[in-house]
Design an enzyme around this catalytic site. Structure first.
Site, PDB file in Angstrom:
ATOM      1  N   THR A  59       0.711  -1.015  -0.618  1.00 49.62           N
ATOM      2  CA  THR A  59      -0.429   0.222   0.053  1.00 49.62           C
ATOM      3  C   THR A  59       0.676   1.074  -0.399  1.00 49.62           C
ATOM      4  O   THR A  59       2.243   1.312   0.190  1.00 49.62           O
ATOM      5  CB  THR A  59      -0.783  -0.270   1.172  1.00 49.62           C
ATOM      6  OG1 THR A  59      -0.422  -0.339   2.368  1.00 49.62           O
ATOM      7  CG2 THR A  59      -1.885  -1.849   1.054  1.00 49.62           C
ATOM      8  N   GLU A  74      -3.874   4.103   4.054  1.00 46.68           N
ATOM      9  CA  GLU A  74      -3.311   3.727   2.751  1.00 46.68           C
ATOM     10  C   GLU A  74      -4.520   3.155   1.501  1.00 46.68           C
ATOM     11  O   GLU A  74      -5.426   2.452   1.484  1.00 46.68           O
ATOM     12  CB  GLU A  74      -2.595   2.556   3.874  1.00 46.68           C
ATOM     13  CG  GLU A  74      -1.425   2.586   4.881  1.00 46.68           C
ATOM     14  CD  GLU A  74      -1.073   1.997   5.374  1.00 46.68           C
ATOM     15  OE1 GLU A  74      -0.718   0.925   4.583  1.00 46.68           O
ATOM     16  OE2 GLU A  74      -1.727   1.434   7.083  1.00 46.68           O
ATOM     17  N   ASN A 114       1.424   4.635   1.671  1.00 46.66           N
ATOM     18  CA  ASN A 114       0.591   5.423   3.282  1.00 46.66           C
ATOM     19  C   ASN A 114       0.372   6.870   2.736  1.00 46.66           C
ATOM     20  O   ASN A 114       2.051   7.623   2.723  1.00 46.66           O
ATOM     21  CB  ASN A 114       1.827   4.971   4.166  1.00 46.66           C
ATOM     22  CG  ASN A 114       1.519   5.207   5.975  1.00 46.66           C
ATOM     23  OD1 ASN A 114       0.637   6.021   5.531  1.00 46.66           O
ATOM     24  ND2 ASN A 114       2.286   4.320   6.673  1.00 46.66           N
TER      25      ASN A 114
END
Length: 317
Positions: free
Chosen positions: A212, A260, A214
């Protein structure tokens, strides 16, 4: 579109103009009516259109610590206004000293001396000047003296969002805070988005097979309620379907609230240090702690499946 930061940035030879004043956070559909009418009247009169707004939000100066969550940063508002055809955007630094300007002084110093207003377009609840003592009636009273007109536009569009409440930035912020991003999108006329720089997190998504981005969001950003959402991640001009997580990651006893975004079906993306935008299309589920890692992985797989389908349907419209 010209962008001015303070009265001193306005060109000395600036001619007559049609002006509208407001915070215009989010540039939602009600705002679009007023700004669009400002542009329309300016073109009819053969003059320039100007939007006047403030930074920081006036409430932060008048009541420190009360800064509302922002639906859009100033640069995004500027982009949206430019799309509506605005000729110039004036961002006035809102200081304690500026907040003490009387309504009459505001009219003279901003609208008359600097912008040479020919017409001022506002909503019915517009307030300005020290202690918000000025209103559209007072603005109109001064019009003949300073050779400008006033046009009041009803910005109260309504729809399904908020149970039929009139569209407003306040309602939009409430819906975002509740996780009703579909309702917020109805008011905004587009999905609610947050922006920021991609920073290194705990790397758990990568370990689980779902890396992901962030996103360290900008200060005072209106962030949706904790949960999982379908939406898009835009980086370097590319808009990618995404499954988005907002929250503290209870599965791993997280403490810091994060945003995220997993770019669906994308491999090898390196977004660290990049400024990105995350758009929220639909709420998928609440944040939860699962009994096992297998349960978490099953949920994530289902989240991605739903996000892929929802964004594909939206993109096809």
């Amino acid at each position: 579109m010209q962008r001015w930061r303070g009265l001193e940035d306005i060109p000395q030879d600036w001619g007559r103009s049609v002006v509208t004043i407001g915070s215009y956070d989010g540039v939602h559909r009600g705002h679009q009516l007023i700004i669009g009418r400002t542009v329309e009247r300016a073109r009819e009169l053969g003059v320039q259109s100007v939007v006047v707004t403030f930074d920081p939000h006036p409430s932060e100066v008048v009541r420190p610590g009360s800064h509302p969550p922002l639906l859009a940063p100033h640069h995004r508002r500027a982009e949206l206004m430019a799309e509506l055809g605005v000729d110039a955007l004036l961002i006035l630094p809102f200081t304690a000293e500026f907040s003490k300007l009387s309504p009459a002084d505001f009219v003279v110093k901003v609208l008359v001396d600097k912008l040479h207003a020919q017409l001022v377009v506002e909503g019915p609840n517009f307030r300005f000047g020290h202690k918000a003592a000025g209103n559209v009636e007072f603005l109109a009273e001064l019009g003949p003296t300073y050779d400008y007109g006033v046009e009041v536009i009803d910005l109260f569009v309504s729809g399904d969002a908020g149970g039929g409440e009139p569209f407003s930035s306040t309602l939009t912020r409430r819906l975002v805070a509740e996780g009703d991003v579909a309702g917020a999108a109805e008011i905004l006329g587009r999905p609610h988005a947050v922006e920021g720089v991609v920073v290194r997190g705990e790397q758990r998504g990568r370990e689980l097979g779902y890396p992901t981005a962030n996103v360290e969001t900008l200060p005072h950003t209106a962030i949706p309620a904790d949960g999982v959402y379908a939406g898009w991640l835009t980086a370097d001009g590319e808009r990618m379907p995404a499954a988005i997580s907002v929250g503290t990651n209870p599965q791993f006893e997280g403490k810091k609230r994060t945003v995220e975004a997993y770019a669906i079906d994308r491999v090898g993306l390196d977004l660290y240090g990049m400024h990105v935008a995350v758009e929220f299309l639909a709420y998928v589920r609440g944040m939860a702690k699962f009994e096992s890692l297998e349960g978490l992985l099953e949920a994530i797989a289902d989240d991605v499946k739903q996000a892929r389908s929802l964004t594909a349907d939206a993109d096809a419209k």
